[in-house]
Design a protein around this motif. Structure first.
Motif, PDB file in Angstrom:
ATOM      1  N   SER A  11      57.464 -46.276 -72.013  1.00  0.00           N
ATOM      2  CA  SER A  11      56.102 -45.694 -72.311  1.00  0.00           C
ATOM      3  C   SER A  11      55.397 -44.659 -71.641  1.00  0.00           C
ATOM      4  CB  SER A  11      55.028 -47.067 -72.113  1.00  0.00           C
ATOM      5  OG  SER A  11      55.384 -48.132 -72.929  1.00  0.00           O
ATOM      6  N   PHE A  12      56.195 -43.746 -71.168  1.00  0.00           N
ATOM      7  CA  PHE A  12      56.063 -42.586 -70.418  1.00  0.00           C
ATOM      8  C   PHE A  12      55.464 -41.566 -71.594  1.00  0.00           C
ATOM      9  CE2 PHE A  12      57.146 -38.297 -68.438  1.00  0.00           C
ATOM     10  CZ  PHE A  12      56.456 -38.352 -67.229  1.00  0.00           C
ATOM     11  N   HIS A  13      54.283 -41.166 -71.176  1.00  0.00           N
ATOM     12  CA  HIS A  13      53.551 -40.040 -72.166  1.00  0.00           C
ATOM     13  C   HIS A  13      53.199 -40.648 -73.523  1.00  0.00           C
ATOM     14  CE1 HIS A  13      53.152 -36.699 -69.656  1.00  0.00           C
ATOM     15  NE2 HIS A  13      54.722 -36.587 -69.424  1.00  0.00           N
ATOM     16  N   VAL A  14      52.990 -41.919 -73.620  1.00  0.00           N
ATOM     17  CA  VAL A  14      52.546 -42.601 -74.939  1.00  0.00           C
ATOM     18  C   VAL A  14      51.203 -42.616 -74.883  1.00  0.00           C
ATOM     19  CG1 VAL A  14      52.441 -44.644 -76.165  1.00  0.00           C
ATOM     20  CG2 VAL A  14      54.722 -44.161 -75.150  1.00  0.00           C
ATOM     21  N   ASN A  15      50.418 -41.959 -75.716  1.00  0.00           N
ATOM     22  CA  ASN A  15      49.051 -41.924 -75.733  1.00  0.00           C
ATOM     23  C   ASN A  15      48.304 -42.127 -77.241  1.00  0.00           C
ATOM     24  OD1 ASN A  15      48.199 -40.953 -73.015  1.00  0.00           O
ATOM     25  ND2 ASN A  15      49.891 -39.784 -73.371  1.00  0.00           N
ATOM     26  N   LYS A  16      46.928 -42.633 -77.110  1.00  0.00           N
ATOM     27  CA  LYS A  16      46.360 -42.743 -78.366  1.00  0.00           C
ATOM     28  C   LYS A  16      45.409 -41.495 -78.479  1.00  0.00           C
ATOM     29  CE  LYS A  16      42.729 -45.557 -80.201  1.00  0.00           C
ATOM     30  NZ  LYS A  16      41.808 -46.567 -80.089  1.00  0.00           N
ATOM     31  N   ALA A  17      45.668 -40.755 -79.597  1.00  0.00           N
ATOM     32  CA  ALA A  17      44.852 -39.612 -79.946  1.00  0.00           C
ATOM     33  C   ALA A  17      43.746 -39.976 -80.984  1.00  0.00           C
ATOM     34  CB  ALA A  17      45.793 -38.701 -80.196  1.00  0.00           C
ATOM     35  N   ASN A  18      42.647 -39.685 -80.640  1.00  0.00           N
ATOM     36  CA  ASN A  18      41.421 -40.126 -81.637  1.00  0.00           C
ATOM     37  C   ASN A  18      41.166 -39.066 -82.420  1.00  0.00           C
ATOM     38  OD1 ASN A  18      40.629 -42.941 -80.563  1.00  0.00           O
ATOM     39  ND2 ASN A  18      40.256 -41.618 -78.742  1.00  0.00           N
ATOM     40  N   ASN A  19      41.633 -37.746 -82.259  1.00  0.00           N
ATOM     41  CA  ASN A  19      41.213 -36.633 -83.068  1.00  0.00           C
ATOM     42  C   ASN A  19      42.292 -35.523 -82.805  1.00  0.00           C
ATOM     43  OD1 ASN A  19      40.511 -35.116 -80.704  1.00  0.00           O
ATOM     44  ND2 ASN A  19      38.592 -36.439 -80.624  1.00  0.00           N
ATOM     45  N   ILE A  20      42.088 -34.476 -83.656  1.00  0.00           N
ATOM     46  CA  ILE A  20      43.176 -33.369 -83.706  1.00  0.00           C
ATOM     47  C   ILE A  20      43.343 -32.609 -82.225  1.00  0.00           C
ATOM     48  CG2 ILE A  20      41.977 -31.528 -84.542  1.00  0.00           C
ATOM     49  CD1 ILE A  20      44.388 -30.916 -85.894  1.00  0.00           C
ATOM     50  N   GLN A  21      42.214 -32.576 -81.465  1.00  0.00           N
ATOM     51  CA  GLN A  21      42.412 -31.964 -80.167  1.00  0.00           C
ATOM     52  C   GLN A  21      43.045 -33.038 -79.036  1.00  0.00           C
ATOM     53  OE1 GLN A  21      39.379 -32.628 -81.922  1.00  0.00           O
ATOM     54  NE2 GLN A  21      39.126 -30.348 -82.631  1.00  0.00           N
ATOM     55  N   GLU A  22      42.859 -34.213 -79.209  1.00  0.00           N
ATOM     56  CA  GLU A  22      43.525 -34.840 -78.140  1.00  0.00           C
ATOM     57  C   GLU A  22      44.859 -35.149 -78.574  1.00  0.00           C
ATOM     58  OE1 GLU A  22      41.926 -39.119 -78.228  1.00  0.00           O
ATOM     59  OE2 GLU A  22      39.984 -38.305 -77.343  1.00  0.00           O
TER      60      GLU A  22
END
Length: 173
Positions: free
Chosen positions: A153-164
């Motif tokens: 799970s290295f660098h697994v993230n939730k992005a809420n918008n295009i900037q994230e």
């Protein structure tokens, strides 16, 4: 039933508890030093521990060949040792993924392409090869961004918008 569990770290620890609970003969293959120390757990003490540097495939094979081990199942206790579990399963004549698929076990893009070929691609995903892709693809938010070739799970993230999404994409590069 003899089960060999390679480095049961993190969520793979449940494999040990379950094998013992089921009455199986449990063997733990672990370096048992540094960042791979097995817990001092009464259930785990019911298992046979085979200490070897699990990052050294030759040493692992030599150690297992020195004794007449019989395994019915060989599994990885975490995702880093899936390739080793496949190779050992093949060596012991056990059912496993074909050797030609070892290279896709950590590469999400290759795994998804393989699943699509098998018509098992029910989960929506898309691949991004650069910041330009982020702006041209139709992506619904929130979304999960995962590097194509990583584990744990290295660098697994939730992005809420295009900037994230842009931020996390660039962070993973």
């Amino acid at each position: 039933m003899n089960i060999l569990i390679i480095e049961p770290i993190g969520s793979g620890a449940i494999l040990v508890d379950t094998a013992v609970e089921m009455g199986w003969n449990c063997f733990l293959l672990s370096y048992n030093k540094s960042d791979r120390i097995l817990p001092n757990n009464p259930t785990w003490q019911m298992c046979s521990i085979i200490e070897v540097d699990t990052n050294n495939k030759t040493e692992v094979i030599d150690t297992l060949n020195k004794k007449d081990y019989k395994f019915d199942i060989i599994v990885s206790g975490n995702e880093y040792y899936v390739p080793l579990s496949i190779e050992l399963s093949i060596q012991y004549g056990l059912r496993t993924l074909p050797k030609n698929l070892i290279h896709i076990s950590h590469d999400k893009s290759l795994m998804r392409a393989y699943l699509k070929e098998l018509k098992l691609d029910d989960i929506w995903f898309d691949s991004i090869s650069g910041n330009d892709d982020i702006h041209t693809k139709s992506i619904e938010y929130p979304c999960i961004i995962k590097p194509k070739n990583a584990a744990g799970s290295f660098h697994v993230n939730k992005a809420n918008n295009i900037q994230e999404l842009e931020f996390y994409y660039n962070l993973a590069q």
